[in-house]
Design an enzyme around this catalytic site. Structure first.
Site, mmCIF file in Angstrom:
data_model
loop_
_atom_site.group_PDB
_atom_site.id
_atom_site.type_symbol
_atom_site.label_atom_id
_atom_site.label_comp_id
_atom_site.label_asym_id
_atom_site.label_seq_id
_atom_site.Cartn_x
_atom_site.Cartn_y
_atom_site.Cartn_z
ATOM 1 N N HIS A 35 -13.510 5.225 5.232
ATOM 2 C CA HIS A 35 -13.475 4.782 3.841
ATOM 3 C C HIS A 35 -13.848 3.297 3.784
ATOM 4 C CE1 HIS A 35 -9.201 4.097 5.234
ATOM 5 N NE2 HIS A 35 -9.589 2.888 4.870
HETATM 6 C C1 T46 Z 1 -7.753 0.682 6.536
HETATM 7 C C2 T46 Z 1 -7.558 1.145 7.930
HETATM 8 C C3 T46 Z 1 -7.877 0.069 8.944
HETATM 9 C C4 T46 Z 1 0.915 3.701 2.863
HETATM 10 O O1 T46 Z 1 1.824 4.314 2.293
HETATM 11 N N1 T46 Z 1 0.864 2.333 2.791
HETATM 12 C C5 T46 Z 1 -0.098 1.608 3.394
HETATM 13 O O2 T46 Z 1 -0.092 0.370 3.291
HETATM 14 C C6 T46 Z 1 -1.114 2.304 4.124
HETATM 15 C C7 T46 Z 1 -2.218 1.518 4.800
HETATM 16 C C8 T46 Z 1 -1.044 3.673 4.190
HETATM 17 N N2 T46 Z 1 -0.057 4.352 3.583
HETATM 18 C C9 T46 Z 1 0.006 5.807 3.715
HETATM 19 C C10 T46 Z 1 -1.111 6.568 3.035
HETATM 20 C C11 T46 Z 1 -1.286 7.791 3.896
HETATM 21 O O3 T46 Z 1 -0.396 8.805 3.485
HETATM 22 O O4 T46 Z 1 -0.098 6.134 5.098
HETATM 23 C C12 T46 Z 1 -0.838 7.319 5.280
HETATM 24 C C13 T46 Z 1 -2.011 7.076 6.234
HETATM 25 O O5 T46 Z 1 -2.948 6.176 5.621
HETATM 26 P P1 T46 Z 1 -4.532 6.306 5.832
HETATM 27 O O6 T46 Z 1 -4.912 7.716 5.961
HETATM 28 O O7 T46 Z 1 -5.194 5.533 4.736
HETATM 29 O O8 T46 Z 1 -4.711 5.560 7.229
HETATM 30 P P2 T46 Z 1 -6.063 5.135 7.972
HETATM 31 O O9 T46 Z 1 -5.673 4.816 9.360
HETATM 32 O O10 T46 Z 1 -7.148 6.113 7.763
HETATM 33 O O11 T46 Z 1 -6.547 3.778 7.216
HETATM 34 C C14 T46 Z 1 -5.729 2.618 7.272
HETATM 35 C C15 T46 Z 1 -5.678 1.946 5.897
HETATM 36 O O12 T46 Z 1 -5.256 2.898 4.924
HETATM 37 C C16 T46 Z 1 -7.007 1.374 5.468
HETATM 38 O O13 T46 Z 1 -6.818 0.509 4.360
HETATM 39 O O14 T46 Z 1 -8.622 -0.129 6.264
HETATM 40 O O15 T46 Z 1 -6.243 1.677 8.204
#
Ligand code: T46
Length: 140
Positions: free
Chosen positions: A54
């Protein structure tokens, strides 16, 4: 225009070390180029998993592998780059409108992320074509 030099760059942090071990300080306006409003960390990710996929409309972040290693692939709409993170004194700065994918996590990887804004689901661009359009609009 989305200037690649400023969109994604590797930062090196000074290490304060002595016979007791090492310490790295991350501080807004000192070695972090934005006000830190959120900190999160990613761990327990298997090597085969790809995270991210993303971009963000408005978010600056710095990614640090405080333990272990991983790879970050970034695309700013023009340049595709692969970055290796394997040292706690190296941080990858990623500005907004940059597509990112994190992969090849070592079992012991702890990826620390400093962010310029609070968590906001609406800030995410999950559609790659939409990201390319937004990045193109930004550069015009
Ligand atoms: C990015 C890369 C480097 C939260 O509740 N709070 C938060 O601050 C974050 C970052 C995530 N979440 C929840 C949302 C999802 O249910 O944690 C779960 C996993 O998040 P996500 O699928 O977005 O994780 P990544 O590793 O794909 O991405 C993350 C960050 O979301 C993104 O901003 O740049 O790490």
């Amino acid at each position: 225009m989305n200037n690649n030099k400023s969109c994604v760059r590797m930062l090196e942090f000074p290490v304060h070390g002595d016979e007791r071990g090492s310490l790295i300080s991350l501080q807004t306006n000192e070695n972090i180029p934005f006000e830190v409003r959120r900190v999160y960390y990613i761990f327990g990710t298997s090597p085969a998993v790809i995270r991210g996929k993303h971009a963000h409309y408005k978010l600056e972040q710095i990614l640090v592998a405080v333990s272990g290693s991983c790879e970050i692939t970034t695309h700013d709409g023009i340049c595709l780059k692969k970055h290796s993170l394997s040292s706690p004194n190296m941080g990858l700065y990623i500005k907004d409108l940059v597509w990112r994918e994190m992969s090849n996590f070592s079992e012991d990887c702890v990826l620390l992320v400093l962010a310029s804004h609070e968590y906001n689901q609406r800030d995410y661009i999950h559609d790659y074509q939409l990201f390319l359009e937004e990045a193109k609009n930004e550069s015009e």
